[in-house]
Motif scaffolding. Structure first.
Motif, mmCIF file in Angstrom:
data_model
loop_
_atom_site.group_PDB
_atom_site.id
_atom_site.type_symbol
_atom_site.label_atom_id
_atom_site.label_comp_id
_atom_site.label_asym_id
_atom_site.label_seq_id
_atom_site.Cartn_x
_atom_site.Cartn_y
_atom_site.Cartn_z
ATOM 1 N N ARG A 15 -54.299 33.762 154.116
ATOM 2 C CA ARG A 15 -53.918 34.727 153.086
ATOM 3 C C ARG A 15 -54.192 36.102 153.675
ATOM 4 O O ARG A 15 -55.342 36.498 153.865
ATOM 5 C CB ARG A 15 -54.744 34.505 151.815
ATOM 6 C CG ARG A 15 -54.498 33.172 151.132
ATOM 7 C CD ARG A 15 -53.115 33.105 150.511
ATOM 8 N NE ARG A 15 -52.907 34.134 149.516
ATOM 9 C CZ ARG A 15 -53.321 34.052 148.239
ATOM 10 N NH1 ARG A 15 -53.974 32.976 147.818
ATOM 11 N NH2 ARG A 15 -53.088 35.031 147.393
ATOM 12 N N ALA A 17 -52.024 40.125 155.017
ATOM 13 C CA ALA A 17 -50.885 41.042 154.911
ATOM 14 C C ALA A 17 -50.070 41.009 156.193
ATOM 15 O O ALA A 17 -50.500 41.552 157.209
ATOM 16 C CB ALA A 17 -51.378 42.457 154.630
ATOM 17 N N SER A 23 -42.812 39.037 159.183
ATOM 18 C CA SER A 23 -42.248 38.339 158.029
ATOM 19 C C SER A 23 -40.811 37.913 158.292
ATOM 20 O O SER A 23 -40.413 36.775 157.987
ATOM 21 C CB SER A 23 -42.308 39.246 156.800
ATOM 22 O OG SER A 23 -41.700 38.642 155.688
ATOM 23 N N PRO A 154 -42.762 41.553 152.581
ATOM 24 C CA PRO A 154 -44.075 42.066 152.186
ATOM 25 C C PRO A 154 -44.028 43.387 151.434
ATOM 26 O O PRO A 154 -44.845 43.621 150.544
ATOM 27 C CB PRO A 154 -44.822 42.211 153.526
ATOM 28 C CG PRO A 154 -43.764 42.244 154.569
ATOM 29 C CD PRO A 154 -42.622 41.436 154.049
ATOM 30 N N ARG A 203 -52.869 39.947 145.924
ATOM 31 C CA ARG A 203 -51.544 40.223 146.473
ATOM 32 C C ARG A 203 -51.421 39.873 147.951
ATOM 33 O O ARG A 203 -50.395 40.183 148.576
ATOM 34 C CB ARG A 203 -51.180 41.683 146.236
ATOM 35 C CG ARG A 203 -50.959 42.009 144.748
ATOM 36 C CD ARG A 203 -50.865 43.506 144.559
ATOM 37 N NE ARG A 203 -50.486 43.890 143.209
ATOM 38 C CZ ARG A 203 -51.321 44.010 142.191
ATOM 39 N NH1 ARG A 203 -52.619 43.731 142.365
ATOM 40 N NH2 ARG A 203 -50.901 44.400 141.005
ATOM 41 N N ARG A 204 -52.411 39.250 148.526
ATOM 42 C CA ARG A 204 -52.287 38.817 149.914
ATOM 43 C C ARG A 204 -51.209 37.736 150.026
ATOM 44 O O ARG A 204 -51.123 36.839 149.187
ATOM 45 C CB ARG A 204 -53.616 38.267 150.425
ATOM 46 C CG ARG A 204 -54.729 39.291 150.538
ATOM 47 C CD ARG A 204 -56.020 38.618 150.954
ATOM 48 N NE ARG A 204 -56.418 37.595 149.980
ATOM 49 C CZ ARG A 204 -57.339 36.654 150.189
ATOM 50 N NH1 ARG A 204 -57.956 36.587 151.365
ATOM 51 N NH2 ARG A 204 -57.640 35.772 149.260
ATOM 52 N N ALA A 205 -50.395 37.831 151.055
ATOM 53 C CA ALA A 205 -49.307 36.870 151.241
ATOM 54 C C ALA A 205 -49.850 35.503 151.644
ATOM 55 O O ALA A 205 -50.941 35.381 152.217
ATOM 56 C CB ALA A 205 -48.342 37.374 152.307
ATOM 57 N N VAL A 218 -43.805 32.837 155.623
ATOM 58 C CA VAL A 218 -44.478 33.883 154.858
ATOM 59 C C VAL A 218 -43.852 33.958 153.478
ATOM 60 O O VAL A 218 -42.627 34.005 153.342
ATOM 61 C CB VAL A 218 -44.345 35.261 155.551
ATOM 62 C CG1 VAL A 218 -44.847 36.365 154.627
ATOM 63 C CG2 VAL A 218 -45.104 35.288 156.867
ATOM 64 N N GLU A 219 -44.678 33.949 152.458
ATOM 65 C CA GLU A 219 -44.214 34.213 151.099
ATOM 66 C C GLU A 219 -45.123 35.270 150.495
ATOM 67 O O GLU A 219 -46.345 35.119 150.498
ATOM 68 C CB GLU A 219 -44.217 32.954 150.239
ATOM 69 C CG GLU A 219 -43.596 33.177 148.871
ATOM 70 C CD GLU A 219 -43.316 31.894 148.121
ATOM 71 O OE1 GLU A 219 -42.995 31.976 146.914
ATOM 72 O OE2 GLU A 219 -43.416 30.806 148.720
ATOM 73 N N SER A 220 -44.518 36.336 150.020
ATOM 74 C CA SER A 220 -45.280 37.459 149.485
ATOM 75 C C SER A 220 -45.339 37.404 147.971
ATOM 76 O O SER A 220 -44.547 36.719 147.320
ATOM 77 C CB SER A 220 -44.654 38.785 149.948
ATOM 78 O OG SER A 220 -44.765 38.925 151.350
ATOM 79 N N HIS A 221 -46.305 38.131 147.427
ATOM 80 C CA HIS A 221 -46.523 38.114 145.981
ATOM 81 C C HIS A 221 -46.594 39.522 145.436
ATOM 82 O O HIS A 221 -47.323 40.368 145.957
ATOM 83 C CB HIS A 221 -47.829 37.378 145.658
ATOM 84 C CG HIS A 221 -48.278 37.530 144.233
ATOM 85 N ND1 HIS A 221 -47.482 37.156 143.170
ATOM 86 C CD2 HIS A 221 -49.418 38.023 143.691
ATOM 87 C CE1 HIS A 221 -48.125 37.389 142.040
ATOM 88 N NE2 HIS A 221 -49.297 37.922 142.334
ATOM 89 N N GLN A 222 -45.789 39.760 144.400
ATOM 90 C CA GLN A 222 -45.903 40.970 143.601
ATOM 91 C C GLN A 222 -46.067 40.558 142.137
ATOM 92 O O GLN A 222 -45.459 39.567 141.704
ATOM 93 C CB GLN A 222 -44.657 41.863 143.747
ATOM 94 C CG GLN A 222 -44.598 42.656 145.035
ATOM 95 C CD GLN A 222 -44.102 41.846 146.211
ATOM 96 O OE1 GLN A 222 -43.270 40.943 146.061
ATOM 97 N NE2 GLN A 222 -44.613 42.130 147.398
#
Length: 279
Positions: A15, A17, A23, A154, A203-205, A218-222
């Motif tokens: 987890r 950035a 990415s 990201p 918010r760590r990917a 990689v999957e990012s989160h907002q």
């Protein structure tokens, strides 16, 4: 992308950035490896020329997040993360003069060409990174993305500014992503996927790495608020946010999406926005 990265195995989950280039590379690696299985498993559900917003099965013909389909006639549309071009072919069928699909994966675009030949409806495609679109300013009347690139980028704010750049004044944007609340739960379709495990505000990917620490996925989160602020920061007006409910007749299990979870928590978020006239 090197051959050894294509052949690398996932050794650990991190987890952290990731950078923009890392990415993009990870997304290309993952989709080059998974495209065949993905299209074999989900191709029938997606159709060859249908616009499906997510595993719930909501279609653009029902949702009309890009507006009245008649308004697309004569327009130019960009699909970001087009996969095998299913949504683009539907848009062509609505009379859009030109539809362009981009995807980071060449193998996905091979499947698009396969369906082109099978259906006789050819879609213009290009291999490109959604973070750096190879198009002029205000080139498109509408931009769409059905689980395309946005969940894997990201810097959502930068990606939406780039998307807004190629959208003409008055143009529409609509895109779907995994619903941010899913970040709290394990990615499992069963009862174990109903237990809150992670912080919504972390918010760590999610990054799958090989033994050298190179990203293979990689999957990012907002959060929902992050997406709204990113849309506004790109100079766009949010016009709708749709959280599709799971239909009773949908028995599809798609990764962590399932009828069991779909009855209780949202799985998809679809954001619709418009670029102001005169922008």
């Amino acid at each position: 992308m090197t051959d050894d990265l294509m052949d690398a195995a996932v050794e650990r989950i991190a987890r952290r950035a990731p950078g923009a280039g890392e990415s993009a590379s990870a997304s290309r690696v993952w989709w080059e490896r998974e495209a065949d299985d993905y299209q074999a498993e989900h191709g029938a559900f997606l159709g060859d020329a249908e616009f499906v917003w997510g595993p719930e099965g909501l279609t653009e013909s029902a949702a009309r997040l890009l507006g009245d389909p008649a308004d697309l006639a004569g327009g130019r549309v960009l699909e970001i993360g087009c996969g095998a071009g299913q949504c683009g072919r539907w848009l062509r069928g609505q009379g859009a003069t030109e539809v362009v699909g981009i995807d980071v994966s060449l193998r996905q675009l091979h499947h698009s060409r396969r369906i082109d030949e099978a259906t006789g409806c050819r879609l213009a495609t290009a291999q490109a990174d959604a973070q750096l679109l190879p198009f002029a300013d205000a080139a498109f009347d509408a931009v769409c993305s059905s689980y395309g690139a946005f969940p894997f980028i990201p810097d959502a704010a930068a990606a939406l500014r780039e998307t807004a750049r190629v959208l003409r004044p008055g143009g529409r944007l609509a895109f779907s992503v995994s619903h941010p609340v899913r970040w709290c739960f394990p990615d499992s379709p069963g009862e174990e996927g109903l237990r809150v495990r992670d912080s919504y505000f972390d918010r760590r990917a999610y990054v799958e790495e090989d033994e050298q620490g190179r990203a293979l996925y990689v999957e990012s989160h907002q959060t929902v608020g992050d997406w709204v602020r990113a849309i506004s920061g790109a100079g766009l007006f949010l016009t709708d946010l749709v959280e599709p409910e799971w239909p009773a007749d949908n028995t599809e299990v798609w990764g962590g999406w399932s009828p069991l979870r779909g009855k209780l928590i949202p799985g998809t978020a679809i954001f619709a926005a418009r670029k102001p006239e005169g922008a």
